[in-house]
Design an enzyme around this catalytic site. Structure first.
Site, PDB file in Angstrom:
ATOM      1  N   SER A   1      -5.428  -7.938  -5.532  1.00 23.37           N
ATOM      2  CA  SER A   1      -4.555  -7.294  -6.488  1.00 23.37           C
ATOM      3  C   SER A   1      -3.686  -6.190  -5.892  1.00 23.37           C
ATOM      4  CB  SER A   1      -5.399  -6.693  -7.620  1.00 23.37           C
ATOM      5  OG  SER A   1      -6.192  -5.614  -7.142  1.00 23.37           O
TER       6      SER A   1
ATOM      7  N   LYS B   1      -1.495   2.994  -5.135  1.00 19.20           N
ATOM      8  CA  LYS B   1      -1.697   1.879  -6.079  1.00 19.20           C
ATOM      9  C   LYS B   1      -1.720   2.418  -7.506  1.00 19.20           C
ATOM     10  CE  LYS B   1      -4.801  -2.092  -6.897  1.00 19.20           C
ATOM     11  NZ  LYS B   1      -6.010  -2.812  -6.453  1.00 19.20           N
TER      12      LYS B   1
ATOM     13  N   SER C   1      -9.554  -7.391  -3.129  1.00 23.88           N
ATOM     14  CA  SER C   1      -8.188  -6.907  -3.361  1.00 23.88           C
ATOM     15  C   SER C   1      -7.607  -5.991  -2.299  1.00 23.88           C
ATOM     16  CB  SER C   1      -8.111  -6.197  -4.709  1.00 23.88           C
ATOM     17  OG  SER C   1      -7.979  -7.154  -5.709  1.00 23.88           O
TER      18      SER C   1
HETATM   19  N1  GLN Z   1      -9.130 -11.651  -6.920  1.00 28.34           N
HETATM   20  C1  GLN Z   1     -10.304 -11.051  -7.489  1.00 28.34           C
HETATM   21  C2  GLN Z   1     -10.191 -11.033  -8.991  1.00 28.34           C
HETATM   22  O1  GLN Z   1      -9.234 -11.493  -9.476  1.00 28.34           O
HETATM   23  C3  GLN Z   1     -10.523  -9.685  -6.929  1.00 28.34           C
HETATM   24  C4  GLN Z   1      -9.674  -8.640  -7.509  1.00 28.34           C
HETATM   25  C5  GLN Z   1      -9.986  -7.282  -6.967  1.00 28.34           C
HETATM   26  O2  GLN Z   1     -10.631  -7.132  -5.929  1.00 28.34           O
HETATM   27  N2  GLN Z   1      -9.556  -6.266  -7.704  1.00 28.34           N
HETATM   28  O3  GLN Z   1     -11.040 -10.560  -9.667  1.00 28.34           O
END
Ligand code: GLN
Length: 494
Positions: free
Chosen positions: A157, A78, A181
């Site tokens: 994400s 990532k 995410s």
């Molecule tokens: N969807 C969540 C956010 O937008 C979690 C994102 C994440 O876990 N990095 O903050």
């Protein structure tokens, strides 16, 4: 070579040891798959030269009988994990061209165990999002297709990581989970992902979003492959003061298939009003599988669940606004060339460099931390966070693990939910509580929705008890027999 990309990590390690194929052949097959699937935009940077160099080193070690635990296994990294000598962007323009001079602890550990890096995977900008549509380097397209042929989001994400693993471009991937995410993209893409306990994996060298919630972890196609990856990624790191000085348990051995006598909590507050019938059905199916395997279902109450989303969307932006203050055009990446004064340079750099969602979070964060609102929002949210943790501690006095759906729906079309940030945030309704409480949680593919798209079940455990999560996850995996393959790769194989 196509078959090599369909192997599990477990089987690939056996094949490498058995000299059925070389690490170079395995890596080349994945590089070919990565190139064949460029239309999915899963990678921001491909690093085939690094992969082939690392694979050649793995082959030497296999020949010498000195193979390491993950020798020759190709993975996607990532693009939130800093990589020495390889651009790291967090999918933001503000970091475009940033080449770290150091390696994140997690990727360094994977390299030390012989894993092979294929490239830097696309993600939501600064890991903020649930759809991978906030990346400055374009959307990631799911290898799964809607029945009407529309392109779907892979989730976010860690959307590039999940798409790469689901489309058989990579055998596994690094990911991070701040509010879901790892688990939500795993659910959308039909793969397995675990957010370990906060502090299990070092955050050193991971671009920070919300430091008290950010949790690195793996994505792969099976529960056991997740255990193999997490074993390598986890462990104490003196460079991260929140990394725990605890032994890493043997996650692989925990997957015994035996859950007789385990008590599984079913939180009644997760039965949301208006929950789609197919999600409820999947959840009930999960309970039936676990019961059949000898576990006992226990209704539990997590009374503060309804405050989890608003609490998360105060704490995460607050920490983000503070973490992202460092991107001022002086030390990293992008600097505006349009400005005349220093102040102007800061403003223009940030205005040009950050995407809309990141700006929204910075504004929310700065607001909830500002004098006058700090007590009403930030301090209040911290108090509620403690209550959410106490809910779990109380539940774990009677149960060993908790079963819930991972996400309130299957994957949605790219562009959907885009004009309504609140609707997008609702995607995280089942996942954010684990981050607020710091506990481990896994998503395992358990079935398909009415459109033939994957749905995951979530297993939550006690802090530091990933072993039970792996054990229960393994039973769900065996019962579900999830074997659907994304349409994108079926088309290419035909
Ligand atoms: N969807 C969540 C956010 O937008 C979690 C994102 C994440 O876990 N990095 O903050």
């Amino acid at each position: 070579m196509d078959k090599l990309t369909h192997l599990t990590i477990e089987d690939a390690l056996a094949g490498l040891k058995n000299k059925d194929f070389t690490a170079t052949e395995l890596t080349q097959a994945h590089i070919d798959a990565m190139e064949a699937n460029r239309d999915l935009n899963a990678f921001i940077v491909e690093t085939p030269e690094i992969a082939l160099r690392q694979a050649a080193e793995s082959d030497k070690r296999y020949a010498a009988g000195e193979a390491r635990p993950l020798d020759g296994i190709p993975f996607a990294n990532k693009d939130l994990f800093c990589t020495e000598g390889v651009q790291t962007t967090a999918a933001s323009k503000i970091l475009e061209g940033f080449v770290p001079r150091y390696e994140s602890t997690v990727s360094a550990k994977l390299f030390a165990d012989g894993a092979v890096m294929l490239g830097k995977a696309n993600l939501d900008q600064f890991a903020m999002g649930s759809s991978n549509t906030t990346s400055a380097f374009g959307n990631v397209i799911s290898p799964w297709k809607a029945t009407d042929g529309k392109d779907l989001v892979p989730g976010g994400s860690s959307g590039g990581s999940a798409a790469a693993v689901a489309a058989r471009m990579a055998m596994g991937a690094t990911a991070t989970d701040t509010g879901g995410s790892i688990r939500q993209p795993a659910s959308f893409c039909g793969i397995v992902g675990i957010k370990p306990t906060y502090g299990r994996c070092s955050r050193w060298g991971v671009v920070a979003f919300a430091s008290s919630l950010d949790t690195p972890g793996p994505l792969a196609r099976t529960v056991k492959d997740n255990a193999l990856l997490l074993a390598s990624m986890a462990g104490h790191d003196p460079k991260d003061s929140t990394s725990a000085n605890r032994d890493v348990p043997d996650f692989v051995s925990a997957i015994t298939g035996d859950i007789k006598g385990l008590k599984i909590g079913i939180p009644k507050e997760f039965k949301l009003d208006g929950m789609p019938a197919e999600i409820e059905k999947l959840w009930e199916q999960g309970m039936a599988w676990l019961k059949e395997a000898g576990a006992e279902m226990v209704e539990i109450s997590l009374p503060h669940t309804k405050y989890a989303l608003p609490t998360y969307y105060i704490i995460a932006p607050a920490e983000a606004s503070s973490n992202l203050a460092r991107y001022d055009g002086v030390r990293y990446g992008h600097r505006s060339t349009e400005s005349k004064t220093l102040d102007d340079m800061y403003k223009k750099t940030r205005a040009e460099g950050f995407g809309d969602e990141v700006k929204r979070r910075i504004m929310i964060g700065a607001y909830v931390l500002s004098a006058g609102y700090y007590d009403a929002y930030y301090i209040k949210a911290q108090k509620v966070r403690r209550l959410i943790l106490q809910d779990f501690e109380k539940a774990y006095e009677t149960v060993d693990a908790i079963l819930t759906p991972t996400a309130p729906s299957g994957a949605f079309a790219i562009g959907e939910n885009e004009d309504d940030p609140i609707k997008m945030y609702l995607n995280d309704v089942f996942t954010v509580t684990a981050n607020l409480a710091g506990i481990p949680a896994m998503s395992v593919p358990a079935g398909l929705d009415a459109n033939g798209l994957p749905l995951g079940l979530q297993i939550l455990g006690r802090a530091w008890d990933e072993e039970t999560v792996f054990k229960v996850g393994g039973v769900v995996e065996t019962a579900a027999q999830f074997s659907a393959i994304p349409q994108a790769i079926m088309k290419k194989a035909a």
